[in-house]
Design an enzyme around this catalytic site. Structure first.
Site, PDB file in Angstrom:
ATOM      1  N   ASP A  92       0.851  -1.196   0.000  1.00 35.41           N
ATOM      2  CA  ASP A  92       0.000   0.000   0.000  1.00 35.41           C
ATOM      3  C   ASP A  92       0.885   1.245   0.000  1.00 35.41           C
ATOM      4  O   ASP A  92       1.806   1.347   0.806  1.00 35.41           O
ATOM      5  CB  ASP A  92      -0.904  -0.022   1.229  1.00 35.41           C
ATOM      6  N   ILE A  93       0.575   2.190  -0.891  1.00 37.23           N
ATOM      7  CA  ILE A  93       1.372   3.418  -0.953  1.00 37.23           C
ATOM      8  C   ILE A  93       1.111   4.256   0.297  1.00 37.23           C
ATOM      9  O   ILE A  93      -0.043   4.426   0.710  1.00 37.23           O
ATOM     10  CB  ILE A  93       0.994   4.253  -2.195  1.00 37.23           C
ATOM     11  N   GLU A 121      -5.150   2.062  -4.242  1.00 37.76           N
ATOM     12  CA  GLU A 121      -3.706   2.289  -4.135  1.00 37.76           C
ATOM     13  C   GLU A 121      -2.998   1.076  -3.554  1.00 37.76           C
ATOM     14  O   GLU A 121      -1.883   1.174  -3.034  1.00 37.76           O
ATOM     15  CB  GLU A 121      -3.432   3.512  -3.254  1.00 37.76           C
ATOM     16  N   ASN A 147      -2.374  12.952  -4.034  1.00 35.77           N
ATOM     17  CA  ASN A 147      -3.474  13.440  -4.863  1.00 35.77           C
ATOM     18  C   ASN A 147      -3.862  14.858  -4.508  1.00 35.77           C
ATOM     19  O   ASN A 147      -4.117  15.698  -5.372  1.00 35.77           O
ATOM     20  CB  ASN A 147      -4.692  12.521  -4.705  1.00 35.77           C
ATOM     21  N   ASP A 177      -2.023   9.240 -10.630  1.00 39.45           N
ATOM     22  CA  ASP A 177      -2.016   8.161 -11.620  1.00 39.45           C
ATOM     23  C   ASP A 177      -0.590   7.818 -12.044  1.00 39.45           C
ATOM     24  O   ASP A 177      -0.234   6.644 -12.176  1.00 39.45           O
ATOM     25  CB  ASP A 177      -2.838   8.563 -12.856  1.00 39.45           C
TER      26      ASP A 177
END
Lengths: 147, 337
Positions: free
Chosen positions: B213-214, B256, B221, B230
């Site tokens: 997971d980022i 994500e 964002n 993206d």
């Protein structure tokens, strides 16, 4: 020591034969099924399985489809031709639930199927469902008792 | 039809409709016919198969329904067989006729040329005979040329077929690929998870799952906008693909979140792969010229090995729990179940 077979919740102990060429599957399935009050035997190919059935016909057979020597469908065909060969209920294992594959298996004499990889709950309920019980418990009640 | 028969068929019809409703299947005549047949009790083979599918909680998706119809509804089977066979026969006939036509034309031409030459053979002098042979050779070469033209045309058709097959393959692949990042999508992951676990169960080999997971993706964002978000997802996908072997499987699991399956990999080795991914991201930050400048991307990773015979949902949960621990314990780290 009593002469009667050991009794469990299901009546006299039933025999389940696990037929699979994978040692891991035999070990895992055996461990899961021994938690129920049934006897568990194993065979690593269809030929050995047939010999065991000739000596003592099991109540339920958990059958892998792809095996060397004698594969699932060939074993099943030969089994059903034996005297009393219609007795065991056969649950076959498959990684492919293609309708055509299922149909071929059922037409050859299988009773039910289970997807691989299976987990303890699924395997136990499948086997229980296919064992002709002499007790008045439903498969669900028996499972609960073993939780 | 007697009153009883009429009532009976109404009962069967009601059962068929309630199946369609329960299973949320479109109530088209074909699917209705399938369930009618199931309840009518005259097709034990169909009943057996459907009962087994239900007891295994199989999904009655379009493919399964169509396969059931094709295998068990006799009219369907026969219609389909006839249709396929006649289509194939027709195609083959057309091809044969076309080739024969061409060959015929050539043969005629060639034959005529030969006859003409043969007719003039008599009465030719030695000098003319040389000419005759040259003409014969020339006609033969032309014939060979035309035959080659025919084979080129056949090869072009064959090429078209290959191209059509490739198109079909591509379309199928696209259904299992995530449009943004190019890695496998969630649907493909679910299928592959089951397949890999089945193989691991058979072979007894290890099978590891990484959930990635980022960190602070929302912040990315919010600070730089969704197009940058993206790009980061694409950047991570590339990094993941470069950090694994050919037989490993990378998928976009959610917004994500990514998942990687590592066959024949124990938990210690899997944690090492996870740590390599972490370090790869630090070594090669995204090359984006942004204002404010972009901070390095980090990820949190949870690792869990398949316990042969455990329910697949439980395995994923264990990996997710490990991922959650990684987040709680500071992010940019790897935790094993």
């Amino acid at each position: 020591m009593s002469d009667q077979p050991e009794s469990g919740v299901l009546g006299p102990r039933k025999l389940c034969l696990v037929v699979d060429d994978s040692a891991t599957v035999r070990r895992v399935a055996g461990r899961m099924l021994r938690e129920l009050e049934i006897d568990v035997d194993e065979a690593s190919d269809g030929q050995i399985a047939l010999e065991k059935c000739l000596r003592l016909m099991p109540e339920v057979i958990v059958l892998d489809w792809n095996m060397p020597v004698l594969n699932g469908i060939e074993f099943l065909r030969s089994l059903r031709k034996l005297e009393d060969g219609e007795h065991p209920r056969v649950v076959f294992c498959t990684t492919n639930a293609d309708v055509e594959h299922l149909r071929e298996a059922f037409e050859t004499g299988a009773n039910d199927y289970i997807m691989k990889p299976f987990d303890a709950l699924t395997l136990k309920s499948k086997v229980l469902k296919n064992i002709r019980s002499e007790s008045n418990c439903t498969a669900g009640e028996i499972l609960e008792a073993h939780r | 039809m007697t009153l009883e028969e009429s009532i009976e068929t109404r009962c069967i019809a009601d059962l068929a409709f309630s199946n369609l409703q329960q299973l949320e299947i479109p109530a088209t005549p074909e699917y209705y016919a399938l369930w009618y047949e199931y309840h009518a009790g005259l097709n034990p083979s169909l009943q057996h198969t459907i009962d087994a599918l239900i007891s295994n909680r199989a999904t009655f998706d379009q493919k399964t329904l169509d396969d059931l119809r094709a295998n068990f509804l006799s009219l369907e089977k026969e219609k389909r067989a006839i249709h396929e066979t006649s289509a194939r026969v027709l195609e083959t006939l057309k091809e044969v006729v076309a080739v024969a036509d061409d060959a015929n034309k050539d043969a005629h031409t060639f034959g005529d040329a030969l006859s003409d030459l043969a007719a003039t053979a008599f009465g030719r002098t030695i000098g003319n005979l040389t000419e005759l042979i040259e003409e014969l050779v020339c006609e033969s070469q032309k014939m060979a040329g035309r035959s080659e033209y025919v084979s080129i045309r056949m090869r072009a058709s064959a090429d078209k077929i290959v191209a059509l097959e490739e198109n079909l393959e591509n379309a199928l692949r696209q259904a299992s690929v995530d449009g943004l990042t190019g890695v496998a999508n969630r649907k493909a992951f679910d299928t592959t998870l089951r397949r890999f676990a089945g193989e691991a169960m058979n072979s007894g080999d290890d099978l590891a799952l990484l959930m990635i997971d980022i960190d602070h993706f929302k912040r990315v964002n919010d600070t730089w906008g969704h197009p940058t978000g993206d790009s980061i997802l694409r950047y991570l996908a590339v990094a993941l693909q470069q950090s694994v072997r050919g037989e490993d499987f990378v998928a976009r699991y959610g917004g994500e979140e990514f998942a990687i399956l590592l066959p024949r990999t124990g938990i210690v080795a899997a944690a090492t792969v996870a740590d390599n991914i972490r370090q790869c991201l630090l070594r090669e930050p995204p090359r984006l010229d942004l204002v404010p400048p972009m901070t390095p991307i980090t990820v949190s990773i949870g690792v869990a090995n398949y316990d042969h015979g455990e329910p697949l949902t439980e395995w994923i949960t264990r990996a997710d729990t490990a991922l959650y621990r990684a987040k709680k314990e500071g992010r940019d780290c790897v935790r094993s179940a």
